[in-house]
Structure formats: structure tokens, C-alpha cells
Design an enzyme around this catalytic site. Structure first.
Site, short mmCIF file in Angstrom:
data_model
loop_
_atom_site.label_atom_id
_atom_site.label_comp_id
_atom_site.label_asym_id
_atom_site.label_seq_id
_atom_site.Cartn_x
_atom_site.Cartn_y
_atom_site.Cartn_z
N HIS A 25 -23.99 5.92 19.10
CA HIS A 25 -22.22 5.31 19.00
C HIS A 25 -21.63 5.07 19.85
CE1 HIS A 25 -22.73 5.87 14.85
NE2 HIS A 25 -23.02 7.50 14.89
N PRO A 78 0.79 -1.41 0.06
CA PRO A 78 -0.34 -0.28 -0.11
C PRO A 78 0.83 0.87 0.01
CG PRO A 78 -0.66 -1.52 1.55
CD PRO A 78 0.62 -1.98 1.09
N THR A 89 4.25 2.31 2.77
CA THR A 89 4.70 1.75 3.52
C THR A 89 6.36 1.74 3.33
OG1 THR A 89 4.12 0.05 1.71
CG2 THR A 89 2.78 -0.35 3.68
N GLU A 118 -23.56 11.21 19.00
CA GLU A 118 -22.02 10.51 19.12
C GLU A 118 -22.20 9.55 20.49
OE1 GLU A 118 -19.46 10.45 16.92
OE2 GLU A 118 -20.54 11.44 15.73
#
Length: 637
Positions: A423, A198, A201, A420
Site C-alpha cells: 500500500h 453531518p 458538526t 502494508e
């Protein structure tokens, strides 16, 4: 300096000679007779003048054919003679008048300007060809840069978290230093090494480290430097690059972002024989054709190995494929130590804690994290970087910068707190969900609030239970708005989008639905058409309806689970929202403390240390694996 002056004088002399030759040619081409004014009047009176051109006091004219003159052109200068025009008109002479010249310089510029311009262009081209080794015609030459020993070196000590890749590349370096060690056993040097991973990296950093360790000529070029607007330039540059490599063998050639030139052939819309394919064909021939390139090793990097041409990936061209993936826990800690070598750290800084709190970070992300922490410490005039600076940098990188200047009404803050909080409540009470890390109602990035979860350990695959729990957490914000505020807002738009996308992947890609272990829709379309056109619907309309129904079932089931969790913990939900409005930021431990006090559950039971791992039970007749052998379960693809 003397040579420059000599060359300048030489070209000035050549220019003067050319101008003189031009004048001689012009004057010699047509002869002009210069006569007195009285003789001019005589010729007019005798009818020997056909046409005159008057420009100020200069008169130029043409004799008539009846005059018998050999020179047909003449010129003279006239005094103030007012009857001149009348006399000429009386004899039927054609009269033309032109404006007086402004200056001799302007006339000379108009006359000799084109010639001077041509000479100047020729001079510039010749100078470039002499000074730059035929630069004017060098667009087919390679643009590779040769790294010299005097440049700042990067060694393997500067690279961390990719130990397997370092071992693979270390063998190539040892072969270049001592080829006899491998040749006596019949080993041959690999022709190509492809670094896959990716973005961020450390693929390019690894190549720079190879250059610093090998002490051999190292050419570096980008894949986009090959293809230009001129046909055949890319192939010419490939040939020139390997020609330079042969002259400096043994050497290493590094091509960054090779997918720019190494994509599948025959995938274009305008036919297969385009400039990119010619360049790729030249690269294939140079790597493993009739003309072998002994001692020239090609190292390439890409984050799109799926679009590369199969002929480029076969053994004999790229013999080794080195995967440079995101670092694990140990690798992240090593990378942090590399990037903090020149950073004064406080005694309170524990890099192992930072490594555990940054799962999924690449090497570039960790370098940015250290830099942000140092900048924050410098902002407050600290002499050392403290742990609080690293926490600030981690939140900034993960959630975005705080927007404290953003003005929010009390209703918007209350709505964000309940959203929030929903969540956070569902995440804390879901046993299969990731542990809760932090909740904030301070606007960050493009979000009005953020609920962050961090896995207890690095994960390389996910269970169906984990995915269902993730979708359930996404539904918590919308349910809290509906139940406690009595309305819906657009704040849940991103949650619903991610939940629907995740549910569709569970059905169509991972076979985690009642439709069975099947995949629906191939994504290996034409690589030049883009992702939107690369999806191939290989199922019927009836199956499409079943897929939509299954996606709806997964999301609505998660919605019902989240609704039950919040409905059973209304008291905890109200206190959590009030605390968020008061403090604006809560970490995961504070949320668990609130839930423990409201529900009476021991906080130790609410903490998540990762899902329990069931023992591996072998089928009858198959021996159990021992501890030394490790797990015999194959890794997921």
C-alpha cells in the site's frame, strides 16, 4: 409539614368512616340472631334447624321454614359436647365444618382488603392530581424544557468553525432584541431556521449558543418526545408546545432531530394516516396556519434533510436553511483553540499543524482528539499536554487504539509488513494519490496493520484520476502478498470491497466510465423502507451486464497499474518490508527517504504538495476572469 400531617389525618378519618359504613352495611343487610346453646338444642330437638356450620366453638345455622321464625339465621357457642353431631344427624340437620380462624387480623384483611386497596388507589391518584397539576392525565402535555438564565450559558464565543451559520442566527437574535430596526423597513422575523449538517458538526451547540445570546425564553425538545403509544398524543404535545410559546413570546423553540417526526407523509406501509403524520400535520399548522404565532421562532436540527416532508421545508415554515458542514482548515484550528482554552499546553504544541493533519474531522472529533491528548498526558503524570500527546491521540482517533498485547507469529508479521508496504509503495509513487502519512504493522482496532494517507489540502470534490489512484493503492497490498509471499490472505478483503464499491459509484453515480455521462439506479425510494429497498433498478439486464463489465475493467486496470509499480520497485519493496518489521511504525517522510535512496530519485520530487491547478481558459469571445473576481467555474453540486 403541618399541611402534610393534616392531609394525612383527614384521609385516615375518611378511611375509618368508609370501613365503619361498610360494616354497618354488611351487618344491616342480613340480621343474625344470637341464642344460647340450650335453646339451640331445643330448636334441634323440635326439628326447627335446617343447616349448621361449625367453626371451632362457634355454630352458625339456618332455621327451617316450618319454624315460623322471622330471622332465618342464628349463631351460638358450644361447650365440649361430644354428642352434638349425633343429635344433629338424628334430626336430619345438614352439617358443615370449616377450619378455625388463624387470627382476627387475617380475617379482617381478607374481608376488607379489596376495599382498602380501592381506597388506596383512589388516594394516590387524587394526590398526584393535586400535587402535579393533573399529572395523571398530562401525557398530552409538551415535554419541552425551558432553559432558565441561572443555567450555565453557552455563547457564540464557545462556537467556532461555523461563521456563516453564526451570522444567520445572529440576525434572529438581533431581531428579538430590537424588532423595530427591521420592521421599519418592512422586514418580518423568520418563522423557522433549519440547521442541516453531518453528525458532530455543532448543530445542537449552535442552538444552545442562541439560547445564551438571545436572553429570551428558550424551549428545547427532541423530535422523538412527540410520538408515543397513545393515538393523538404527538399532535396534542405540538399544540401545547406552541401554546406555551405564545404565552412566553417572543421566544425560541428548538426541536432536535426533527426527522423523527417530520418525515415524508404517505410513505408508510400501513396507510398514510398514522400517528407520526398526525403529529407532523399539527406541526405544519402551528408553524404557518390560520392561527399565526407572532414572535415564536422554531429552530430545528437534522442530519437527514433528504427525508423531510416538502411542506415542512417551504418558505413560511422554515424560511432559512443553515448548512453546518465539517470545518475547513481555519475552522479546525479555531475549534482546537476553543477546546484547549482550559488545557495547559506545552510550547511545542502547534495547533495549526494539528488542524492540517485532521482533514474531514468534525467539531466532535476535534473535541475527542483534545480530550484523548489530555488523558494521555495525565497517564504519564505530565504537567502540560505536549505535541506527542496530540499525535498519539490523532492516531488513536483515526486508526483505532493499539493492540500491543495481541500475539502474532513471525509469518503473520511478515505478511502484514509486505501487505502494508505494498500500500505504502504504491501510494508514494502514485502522483494523483493522497500523500502518505504513516504506515504501521501494530494491530489497531480490527486491522492487523494500517496505511494512512492525508490530503495535502481540504477537498470538496474528486477527479477521476484521483479515484483511479485510490483504487490502485487499495490493490497494492494484495499484489505484494502474491508476488513476494506466494499466497493470498483475507487481509485484502476490506480493500477489495472498498475498491469495488468505489468503482461502481464511478460507473453508476458519477458517469466516470466508457458507458458515458449517465447514472444508473435511482436511490430516492420510500423513506420508511430502508436503504436496501430504496434502490430502483431503472436499466435493463443488458445494461446491468455492461455495468458489471465496466466495474471489472476499472478495478483490473488499477490492479495492473499497481502490479507494474511494485514489479518495477522490488528492491524498494523488500527494504520497506524489512524496515517495517524492525521499527513497526514509519511516517511518510521515512518511507520517501527509503524510496529516494533505492531509486535515486530526489526526495523533493517524491513529496506531494497537491496536484497542479491548470489555468482557466475561457472560450473565444469570453473575457478572462480577473483575480479580484475569483474563479468563475461553478461549484460541483
Amino acid at each position: 409539614m403541618n399541611a402534610t400531617i393534616k392531609n394525612l389525618l383527614l384521609w385516615m378519618v375518611i378511611l375509618v368512616l368508609i370501613i365503619l359504613a361498610w360494616n354497618v352495611f354488611k351487618t344491616g343487610a342480613t340480621a343474625v340472631e344470637e341464642i344460647t346453646f340450650s335453646r339451640f338444642l331445643t330448636q334441634v330437638s323440635q326439628g326447627h334447624v335446617q343447616k349448621v356450620t361449625i367453626r371451632g366453638d362457634e355454630i352458625r345455622g339456618t332455621y327451617s321454614p316450618s319454624s315460623g321464625k322471622r330471622e332465618t339465621l342464628f349463631k351460638t357457642y358450644a361447650p365440649a359436647y361430644p354428642k352434638l353431631v349425633d343429635d344433629l344427624s338424628a334430626k336430619g340437620v345438614e352439617i358443615e365444618a370449616t377450619p378455625t380462624k388463624d387470627s382476627s387480623f387475617v380475617s379482617a384483611l381478607v374481608m376488607y382488603g379489596p376495599l382498602i386497596l380501592l381506597v388506596a388507589i383512589w388516594f394516590v391518584i387524587m394526590r398526584q392530581m393535586q400535587a402535579g397539576g393533573n399529572k395523571a392525565l398530562s401525557f398530552g402535555k409538551s415535554r419541552a424544557k425551558l432553559l432558565t438564565p441561572t443555567q450555565k450559558k453557552v455563547t457564540f464565543k464557545d462556537v467556532a468553525g461555523v461563521e456563516e451559520a453564526k451570522v444567520e442566527l445572529q440576525e434572529i437574535i438581533e431581531y428579538l432584541k430590537d424588532p423595530a430596526k427591521f420592521q421599519k423597513l418592512g422586514g418580518k422575523i423568520p418563522k423557522g431556521v433549519l440547521l442541516i449538517g453531518p453528525p458532530g458538526t455543532g448543530k445542537t451547540l449552535l442552538a444552545r449558543a442562541v439560547a445564551g445570546e438571545a436572553n429570551v425564553p428558550f424551549f428545547t425538545i427532541s423530535g422523538s418526545d412527540f410520538v408515543e403509544m397513545f393515538v393523538g398524543v404527538g399532535a396534542s404535545r405540538v399544540r401545547d408546545l406552541f401554546e406555551q410559546g405564545k404565552k412566553n413570546a417572543p421566544c425560541i423553540i428548538f426541536i432536535d432531530e426533527i426527522d423523527a417526526v417530520g418525515r415524508h407523509r404517505g410513505a408508510g406501509l400501513g396507510g398514510g394516516h398514522d400517528e407520526r403524520e398526525q403529529t407532523l400535520n399539527a406541526l405544519l399548522v402551528e408553524m404557518d396556519g390560520f392561527d399565526t404565532n407572532e414572535g415564536v421562532i422554531l429552530v430545528a436540527a437534522t442530519n437527514r434533510p433528504d427525508v423531510l416532508d416538502p411542506a415542512l421545508l417551504r418558505p413560511g415554515r422554515f424560511d432559512r436553511r443553515v448548512v453546518v458542514d465539517r470545518p475547513d482548515l481555519r475552522g479546525r484550528e479555531q475549534i482546537l483553540r476553543v477546546h484547549t482554552r482550559n488545557t495547559p499546553l506545552s510550547e511545542t504544541v502547534d495547533l495549526s499543524i494539528m488542524a492540517r493533519g485532521t482533514p474531514g474531522f468534525s467539531g466532535a472529533d476535534l473535541a475527542n482528539l483534545v480530550n484523548e491528548a489530555a488523558l494521555n498526558a495525565a497517564r504519564f503524570n505530565k504537567k502540560k499536554v505536549e505535541m506527542i500527546d496530540f499525535e498519539y491521540a490523532k492516531d488513536k482517533v483515526m486508526m483505532g487504539p493499539e493492540r500491543k498485547s495481541m500475539i502474532m507469529t513471525e509469518d503473520e508479521k511478515r505478511n502484514t509488513a509486505y501487505h502494508e508496504g505494498g500500500h505504502a509503495l504504491v501510494a508514494a509513487l502514485q502522483p494523483d494519490a493522497d500523500p502518505l502519512h504513516k504506515v504501521t504493522i501494530i494491530p489497531r482496532g480490527r486491522a492487523l496493520g494500517v496505511t494512512m494517507q492525508l490530503p495535502a489540502e481540504d477537498k470538496y470534490s474528486h477527479t477521476k484520476e484521483y479515484l483511479d489512484a485510490t483504487i490502485t493503492v487499495m490493490m497494492g497490498g494484495r499484489i505484494a502478498e502474491e508476488k513476494f509471499l506466494g499466497h493470498m490472505t483475507t487481509g485484502a478483503g476490506n480493500d477489495i470491497e472498498k475498491a469495488t464499491d468505489l468503482a461502481r459509484k464511478m460507473v453508476c453515480e458519477w458517469g466516470m466510465s466508457e458507458l458515458g455521462p449517465l447514472t444508473f439506479g435511482k436511490t430516492d425510494g420510500e423513506v420508511f423502507l430502508g436503504r436496501d429497498f430504496g434502490h430502483n433498478q431503472d436499466y435493463s439486464e443488458a445494461t446491468a451486464n455492461l455495468i458489471d463489465a465496466e466495474v471489472r475493467r476499472i478495478v483490473t486496470a488499477a490492479y495492473d497499474r499497481a502490479k507494474k509499480i511494485i514489479g518495477d520497485n522490488e528492491k524498494s519493496m523488500h527494504r520497506l518490508a524489512r524496515t517495517l518489521l524492525e521499527k513497526e511504525v514509519l511516517d511518510g517522510e521515512e518511507v520517501l527517504q527509503i524510496l529516494a535512496e533505492e531509486t535515486g530519485v530526489d526526495i523533493a520530487k517524491l513529496r506531494k504538495t497537491g496536484p497542479p491547478r491548470p489555468p482557466i481558459v475561457a472560450p473565444p469571445g469570453v473575457p478572462q476572469p480577473s483575480g479580484d473576481m475569483g474563479s468563475m467555474v461553478p461549484e460541483p453540486a
